[in-house]
Enzyme design. Structure first.
Site, PDB file in Angstrom:
ATOM      1  N   TYR A  33       1.306  -0.919  -0.035  1.00  0.00           N
ATOM      2  CA  TYR A  33      -0.007  -0.004   0.015  1.00  0.00           C
ATOM      3  C   TYR A  33       1.097   1.457  -0.168  1.00  0.00           C
ATOM      4  O   TYR A  33       0.657   2.354  -0.917  1.00  0.00           O
ATOM      5  CB  TYR A  33      -1.259  -0.186   1.278  1.00  0.00           C
ATOM      6  CG  TYR A  33      -1.664   1.202   1.247  1.00  0.00           C
ATOM      7  CD1 TYR A  33      -1.387   2.724   2.135  1.00  0.00           C
ATOM      8  CD2 TYR A  33      -2.888   1.625   0.315  1.00  0.00           C
ATOM      9  CE1 TYR A  33      -1.993   3.376   2.169  1.00  0.00           C
ATOM     10  CE2 TYR A  33      -3.600   2.812   0.016  1.00  0.00           C
ATOM     11  CZ  TYR A  33      -3.277   3.571   0.651  1.00  0.00           C
ATOM     12  OH  TYR A  33      -3.779   4.755   0.665  1.00  0.00           O
ATOM     13  N   ARG A  90       1.703   8.701  12.766  1.00  0.00           N
ATOM     14  CA  ARG A  90       1.779   9.430  13.626  1.00  0.00           C
ATOM     15  C   ARG A  90      -0.251  10.011  13.287  1.00  0.00           C
ATOM     16  O   ARG A  90      -0.636  10.187  14.544  1.00  0.00           O
ATOM     17  CB  ARG A  90       2.449  10.994  12.789  1.00  0.00           C
ATOM     18  CG  ARG A  90       2.443  12.211  13.972  1.00  0.00           C
ATOM     19  CD  ARG A  90       2.905  12.952  12.286  1.00  0.00           C
ATOM     20  NE  ARG A  90       1.497  13.262  12.018  1.00  0.00           N
ATOM     21  CZ  ARG A  90       1.291  14.595   9.915  1.00  0.00           C
ATOM     22  NH1 ARG A  90       2.317  14.650  10.078  1.00  0.00           N
ATOM     23  NH2 ARG A  90       0.646  14.280   9.671  1.00  0.00           N
ATOM     24  N   ARG A 105     -10.173   4.727   8.820  1.00  0.00           N
ATOM     25  CA  ARG A 105      -8.870   4.707   7.975  1.00  0.00           C
ATOM     26  C   ARG A 105      -8.408   3.429   9.023  1.00  0.00           C
ATOM     27  O   ARG A 105      -7.843   4.388   9.831  1.00  0.00           O
ATOM     28  CB  ARG A 105      -8.752   5.565   7.900  1.00  0.00           C
ATOM     29  CG  ARG A 105      -9.734   6.785   6.389  1.00  0.00           C
ATOM     30  CD  ARG A 105      -9.447   7.696   5.421  1.00  0.00           C
ATOM     31  NE  ARG A 105      -8.107   8.542   5.635  1.00  0.00           N
ATOM     32  CZ  ARG A 105      -7.397   8.816   5.138  1.00  0.00           C
ATOM     33  NH1 ARG A 105      -7.665   8.891   3.895  1.00  0.00           N
ATOM     34  NH2 ARG A 105      -5.957   9.424   5.465  1.00  0.00           N
ATOM     35  N   PHE A 119      15.755  19.443  -1.254  1.00  0.00           N
ATOM     36  CA  PHE A 119      14.353  19.324  -1.230  1.00  0.00           C
ATOM     37  C   PHE A 119      13.672  17.329  -1.137  1.00  0.00           C
ATOM     38  O   PHE A 119      13.254  17.085  -0.439  1.00  0.00           O
ATOM     39  CB  PHE A 119      14.577  19.643  -2.601  1.00  0.00           C
ATOM     40  CG  PHE A 119      12.994  18.916  -2.863  1.00  0.00           C
ATOM     41  CD1 PHE A 119      13.021  16.748  -4.143  1.00  0.00           C
ATOM     42  CD2 PHE A 119      11.821  19.294  -2.590  1.00  0.00           C
ATOM     43  CE1 PHE A 119      11.617  16.786  -4.269  1.00  0.00           C
ATOM     44  CE2 PHE A 119      10.309  18.866  -3.053  1.00  0.00           C
ATOM     45  CZ  PHE A 119      10.622  16.620  -3.695  1.00  0.00           C
TER      46      PHE A 119
HETATM   47  O1  LIG Z   1      -3.881  13.963   2.841  1.00  0.00           O
HETATM   48  C1  LIG Z   1      -3.093  14.357   3.426  1.00  0.00           C
HETATM   49  O2  LIG Z   1      -2.875  15.557   3.605  1.00  0.00           O
HETATM   50  C2  LIG Z   1      -1.987  13.208   3.481  1.00  0.00           C
HETATM   51  O3  LIG Z   1      -1.891  11.910   2.615  1.00  0.00           O
HETATM   52  C3  LIG Z   1      -1.645  11.337   3.306  1.00  0.00           C
HETATM   53  C4  LIG Z   1      -2.559   9.800   2.570  1.00  0.00           C
HETATM   54  O4  LIG Z   1      -4.040  10.015   2.697  1.00  0.00           O
HETATM   55  O5  LIG Z   1      -1.944   8.794   3.231  1.00  0.00           O
HETATM   56  C5  LIG Z   1      -0.902  10.310   1.833  1.00  0.00           C
HETATM   57  O6  LIG Z   1      -1.095  10.582   0.358  1.00  0.00           O
HETATM   58  C6  LIG Z   1      -0.049   9.685  -0.507  1.00  0.00           C
HETATM   59  C7  LIG Z   1      -1.097  10.305  -2.075  1.00  0.00           C
HETATM   60  C8  LIG Z   1      -0.460  11.668  -2.870  1.00  0.00           C
HETATM   61  C9  LIG Z   1       0.722  11.676  -2.586  1.00  0.00           C
HETATM   62  C10 LIG Z   1       1.611  13.021  -2.463  1.00  0.00           C
HETATM   63  C11 LIG Z   1       2.215  14.131  -2.484  1.00  0.00           C
HETATM   64  C12 LIG Z   1       3.116  13.629  -1.240  1.00  0.00           C
HETATM   65  C13 LIG Z   1       4.230  14.336  -1.631  1.00  0.00           C
HETATM   66  C14 LIG Z   1       4.977  15.202  -2.706  1.00  0.00           C
HETATM   67  C15 LIG Z   1       6.369  15.398  -3.216  1.00  0.00           C
HETATM   68  C16 LIG Z   1       6.290  16.174  -3.485  1.00  0.00           C
HETATM   69  C17 LIG Z   1       5.949  15.855  -5.497  1.00  0.00           C
HETATM   70  C18 LIG Z   1       5.170  15.140  -5.260  1.00  0.00           C
HETATM   71  C19 LIG Z   1       4.182  14.344  -3.954  1.00  0.00           C
HETATM   72  C20 LIG Z   1       3.146  13.981  -3.918  1.00  0.00           C
HETATM   73  C21 LIG Z   1       0.557  11.738   1.408  1.00  0.00           C
HETATM   74  O7  LIG Z   1       0.865  13.038   1.946  1.00  0.00           O
HETATM   75  N1  LIG Z   1       1.758  11.470   2.869  1.00  0.00           N
HETATM   76  C22 LIG Z   1       2.886  11.970   3.278  1.00  0.00           C
HETATM   77  C23 LIG Z   1       4.490  11.034   2.193  1.00  0.00           C
HETATM   78  C24 LIG Z   1       4.061  11.228   1.028  1.00  0.00           C
HETATM   79  C25 LIG Z   1       5.724  11.263   0.409  1.00  0.00           C
HETATM   80  C26 LIG Z   1       6.064  10.939  -1.327  1.00  0.00           C
HETATM   81  C27 LIG Z   1       7.486  11.368  -1.281  1.00  0.00           C
HETATM   82  C28 LIG Z   1       7.781  10.525  -1.862  1.00  0.00           C
HETATM   83  C29 LIG Z   1       9.143  10.391  -1.426  1.00  0.00           C
HETATM   84  C30 LIG Z   1       9.636  11.958  -1.642  1.00  0.00           C
HETATM   85  C31 LIG Z   1      11.264  11.997  -2.289  1.00  0.00           C
HETATM   86  C32 LIG Z   1      11.711  12.952  -2.246  1.00  0.00           C
HETATM   87  C33 LIG Z   1      10.965  14.082  -1.877  1.00  0.00           C
HETATM   88  C34 LIG Z   1       9.556  14.427  -1.541  1.00  0.00           C
HETATM   89  C35 LIG Z   1       9.272  12.577  -1.477  1.00  0.00           C
HETATM   90  C36 LIG Z   1       8.006  12.988  -1.903  1.00  0.00           C
HETATM   91 MG   LIG Z   2      -4.213  11.637   2.319  1.00  0.00          MG
HETATM   92 MG   LIG Z   3      -4.759   9.080   1.024  1.00  0.00          MG
END
Ligand SMILES: O=C(O)CO[C@@H](C(=O)O)[C@@H](OCCCCCc1ccc2ccccc2c1)C(=O)NCCCCCc1ccc2ccccc2c1
Ligand SMILES: [Mg+2]
Ligand SMILES: [Mg+2]
Length: 340
Positions: free
Chosen positions: A141, A185, A198, A258
């Site tokens: 997941y 968290r 969830r 970044f």
């Molecule tokens: O609803 C919410 O606010 C939180 O949702 C969590 C959930 O629903 O599980 C969950 O949603 C996940 C699905 C959508 C992903 C969106 C995303 C997040 C960060 C990014 C950073 C840069 C570019 C694109 C990105 C896209 C969420 O936001 N979790 C936070 C951790 C995800 C980190 C993703 C990620 C992975 C590798 C990376 C490497 C380097 C820098 C940033 C990085 C960021």
């Molecule tokens: Mg979310």
């Molecule tokens: Mg989600």
């Protein structure tokens, strides 16, 4: 005559990313310009997809087709789907601005963003029908919702010509570490979600301590709850070494910052969560404005040492901030007799 902003959709995109995620908006601003636009759109497209996934008031038979076809909707300026709340709802209702900006990106950037969006949507749809039972389900997941983001970002870095390609496994670990930290968290917020709770903590871990995942939040189970929490944190820490290896391959100082800043914030969050019963009483958040402070500190360290770790000049003790965390992982492994 009135000066009409020539690019209102780009203004919308940068305003929205600041509203839906102050921390990622701040770190995305650290990127070189031509990467910044692609990463900003990459974020907003996936955040919109995630807003559909997260909205527990959307019926499954409506939600699944949208998740599966989202990667095509980014090409359709007319498309939008109203869901989510507050700023997330504004993003959804005004999504056509994101599509317009997306269509202005270079061809390779669009292909990379579309590919990850399609794979993430399909993965999210699969888990609408499937609970997170085993640790493998948990890793699968997190791969779909965050590991794929790591893969996509590395592809965007490569397309920009600023970084070499990095193995999928290391990119995946960058996302798993951040997502697992979020899941740990946000235990209470997720379990109390209305109309449907969830649940992301794997049964394979929590069923050693309680009969139902929600039992962890009840006072009488607090000793077991903290033991379960500590096992979840130790599971997340297993990705730290891969994250360090990934970041040690980076060359561009802006790209290094970044990537490193969300990792530093996550290790701080895990440290706050470890052994902390407050996780089951309220969300254990890092102090507001901490990301901005970490950004200043990272820049200051680069100035003081005249270079940053990725120039391979390296700080005197190459990874000063990670040493204590790595030692802790090694200690835990020794105690468990699982040291590699
Ligand atoms: O609803 C919410 O606010 C939180 O949702 C969590 C959930 O629903 O599980 C969950 O949603 C996940 C699905 C959508 C992903 C969106 C995303 C997040 C960060 C990014 C950073 C840069 C570019 C694109 C990105 C896209 C969420 O936001 N979790 C936070 C951790 C995800 C980190 C993703 C990620 C992975 C590798 C990376 C490497 C380097 C820098 C940033 C990085 C960021
Ligand atoms: Mg979310
Ligand atoms: Mg989600």
């Amino acid at each position: 005559e009135k000066q009409i902003p020539s690019q209102p959709h780009w203004a919308f995109c940068y305003i929205m990313i600041h509203k839906v995620s102050r921390s990622f908006s701040l770190v995305i601003q650290q990127l070189p310009v031509e990467l910044r636009d692609a990463v900003c759109i990459f974020y907003l497209v996936l955040r919109a997809l995630d807003t559909v996934e997260d909205d527990t008031s959307v019926a499954t038979e409506v939600k699944v087709p949208i998740l599966m076809s989202f990667h095509r909707h980014v090409y359709d300026r007319e498309w939008h789907f109203s869901c989510g709340t507050k700023d997330y709802k504004v993003l959804m209702d005004q999504f056509h601005h994101v599509s317009t900006a997306f269509l202005e990106l270079g061809k390779h950037y669009k292909e990379a963003i579309e590919d990850i969006t399609m794979r993430m949507g399909a993965g999210m749809a699969k888990f609408i029908y499937k609970e997170v039972e085993t640790i493998d389900d948990y890793d699968e997941y997190c791969h779909y919702v965050a590991g794929l983001v790591g893969l996509g970002l590395s592809k965007l870095f490569f397309i920009s010509g600023r970084e070499d390609s990095v193995s999928d496994s290391l990119c995946n670990s960058m996302g798993l570490f951040l997502q697992k930290t979020n899941i740990i968290r946000d235990y209470l917020e997720d379990i109390n979600e209305v109309p449907k709770c969830r649940m992301f903590w794997p049964r394979q871990i929590w069923n050693k301590y309680v009969n139902k995942l929600e039992d962890l939040k009840y006072e009488e189970n607090s000793v077991k709850a903290v033991q379960c929490l500590n096992e979840m944190v130790t599971n997340a820490l297993a990705h730290v070494e891969d994250c360090l290896t990934y970041m040690s391959t980076l060359r561009d100082p802006a790209i290094f910052r970044f990537c490193a800043i969300p990792q530093v914030m996550a290790i701080g969050t895990l440290a706050k969560c470890y052994n902390n019963i407050e996780v089951f009483k309220g969300v254990v958040k890092m102090r507001r404005g901490l990301t901005a402070k970490v950004i200043d500190h990272t820049r200051a360290m680069a100035d003081v040492y005249g270079c940053c770790p990725c120039c391979h000049g390296g700080y005197p003790s190459r990874i000063p901030i990670w040493k204590p965390a790595l030692d802790h992982v090694t200690d835990v492994r020794k105690k468990d007799g699982t040291s590699s």
